[in-house]
Design a protein around this motif. Sequence first.
Motif, PDB file in Angstrom:
ATOM      1  N   GLU A  72      10.180  53.826  23.657  1.00 46.96           N
ATOM      2  CA  GLU A  72      10.406  52.539  22.999  1.00 46.96           C
ATOM      3  C   GLU A  72       9.683  51.415  23.731  1.00 46.96           C
ATOM      4  O   GLU A  72       9.076  50.534  23.103  1.00 46.96           O
ATOM      5  N   HIS A  73       9.737  51.459  25.053  1.00 50.33           N
ATOM      6  CA  HIS A  73       9.063  50.443  25.858  1.00 50.33           C
ATOM      7  C   HIS A  73       7.550  50.540  25.679  1.00 50.33           C
ATOM      8  O   HIS A  73       6.850  49.511  25.603  1.00 50.33           O
ATOM      9  N   LEU A  92      10.998  43.227  20.144  1.00 51.21           N
ATOM     10  CA  LEU A  92       9.875  43.263  19.201  1.00 51.21           C
ATOM     11  C   LEU A  92       9.955  42.111  18.211  1.00 51.21           C
ATOM     12  O   LEU A  92       8.962  41.425  17.937  1.00 51.21           O
ATOM     13  N   THR A  98       6.953  40.834  15.787  1.00 52.19           N
ATOM     14  CA  THR A  98       6.703  42.079  15.053  1.00 52.19           C
ATOM     15  C   THR A  98       7.806  42.308  14.035  1.00 52.19           C
ATOM     16  O   THR A  98       8.986  42.172  14.341  1.00 52.19           O
ATOM     17  N   ARG A 102       6.606  48.802  22.525  1.00 48.46           N
ATOM     18  CA  ARG A 102       6.656  47.343  22.690  1.00 48.46           C
ATOM     19  C   ARG A 102       5.396  46.821  23.370  1.00 48.46           C
ATOM     20  O   ARG A 102       4.845  45.778  22.994  1.00 48.46           O
ATOM     21  N   LEU A 111      15.407  52.373  18.699  1.00 52.99           N
ATOM     22  CA  LEU A 111      14.807  51.305  19.491  1.00 52.99           C
ATOM     23  C   LEU A 111      15.763  50.784  20.558  1.00 52.99           C
ATOM     24  O   LEU A 111      15.822  49.594  20.845  1.00 52.99           O
ATOM     25  N   VAL A 134      15.124  47.006  22.388  1.00 53.31           N
ATOM     26  CA  VAL A 134      13.683  46.924  22.131  1.00 53.31           C
ATOM     27  C   VAL A 134      13.410  46.363  20.742  1.00 53.31           C
ATOM     28  O   VAL A 134      12.429  45.640  20.541  1.00 53.31           O
ATOM     29  N   GLU A 138      13.525  44.717  29.504  1.00 52.81           N
ATOM     30  CA  GLU A 138      12.417  44.371  30.391  1.00 52.81           C
ATOM     31  C   GLU A 138      12.955  44.299  31.825  1.00 52.81           C
ATOM     32  O   GLU A 138      13.558  43.301  32.218  1.00 52.81           O
TER      33      GLU A 138
END
Length: 368
Positions: A16-17, A45, A50, A20, A10, A41, A254
Amino acid sequence: MRVLHVISGLDAGGAEHQLRLLLPRLPVDGEVVTLSHPGAVARALRAGGTRVHEVGMTSNRDVTVVPRLVRLIRGGGFDLVHTHLYRACVYGRVAARLAGVPAVATEHSLGDGVLEGRRTSAGVRALYLATERLGRMTIAVSAVVAARLAAWGVPARRITVIPNGIDPAEFRFDPHLRRTTRRRLGIRPDTPVIGAVGRLVPGKRFDLLIPALARAPGATLLLVGAGPAGTALEKLAARYGVADRFVVTGEVAEPHQLYCAMDLFASPSPQETFGLAVIEALASGLPAIYACCPALDGVSPGDRWRRIAGPEALSGALAAGLAAVRERAGARLPVPDVVGHYDIARLAGSVADLYRRVVSPVPEGRSS
């Protein structure tokens, strides 16, 4: 429905993105387990609510992760396992079968003779195909990937194409973010910025951007990513005398604010399974120059993007792109319609439909 997503790592990356973005838009109760490398990530999350599990895989041959995954699948009462990336697909499918739970996979990274940036051996291919049979379906992120899976020997009935997606609103240009991000990075407001996004690995060919930068006086290269090629790229920039115009951000979960800081996007990688960063750049109103982007195959570019035929065309394309940026006085381009085609909300619906078909299949002879 409870779904456990199994992924190799992650750190910040395309697959990985995608995970997400997908999780909060699926109408299921989802959790994630990473085999190793819980990075940016994983933090994103968890910040979004999450639950992320870690099994601490120590090497590619650490088979002890299989019983740990089986216990996690059974103990969590999961109805479906969704695997992402090679190691997770191999071990996750085996664990799902042992736990008595159906599995689907997303194939993010199968290139032409390359898987996740590494050359594919006969052994890698054989193991992939052997464990693929333990799952129910493989999602290909583009028609190009679907064709490669079929060429490997995966039956067509076990392949479905669901493209990668983005949240277009997440990449909307923000002039305030442009100013603050440039200030933070030490880039002047009037400096033309060529941007690139991705893992710093040789296959991405970011090294081609540095001699091109040397032929673009006054411009800065903003490279968003981290990876093993980072030191070599910095040395190359010093050799070409552009180290003072070369900015590397490191791993970013991000990158919205960094797209805002750019004027022109470049993707010199000759192999991409989808071309996610190019679509993100277009969503930010950036013109894009790229060597490969299956997501744009067959779409008329207008003045918003240009595909180059080879490395020798890169410098000229960047020079022309920067000249167009100057003519527009840095103004953003309109976001093209193709961006809406890859809206993650719509694509999440396709994934949810697949889940329902796998968990509750329609008996033969009956129509849905």
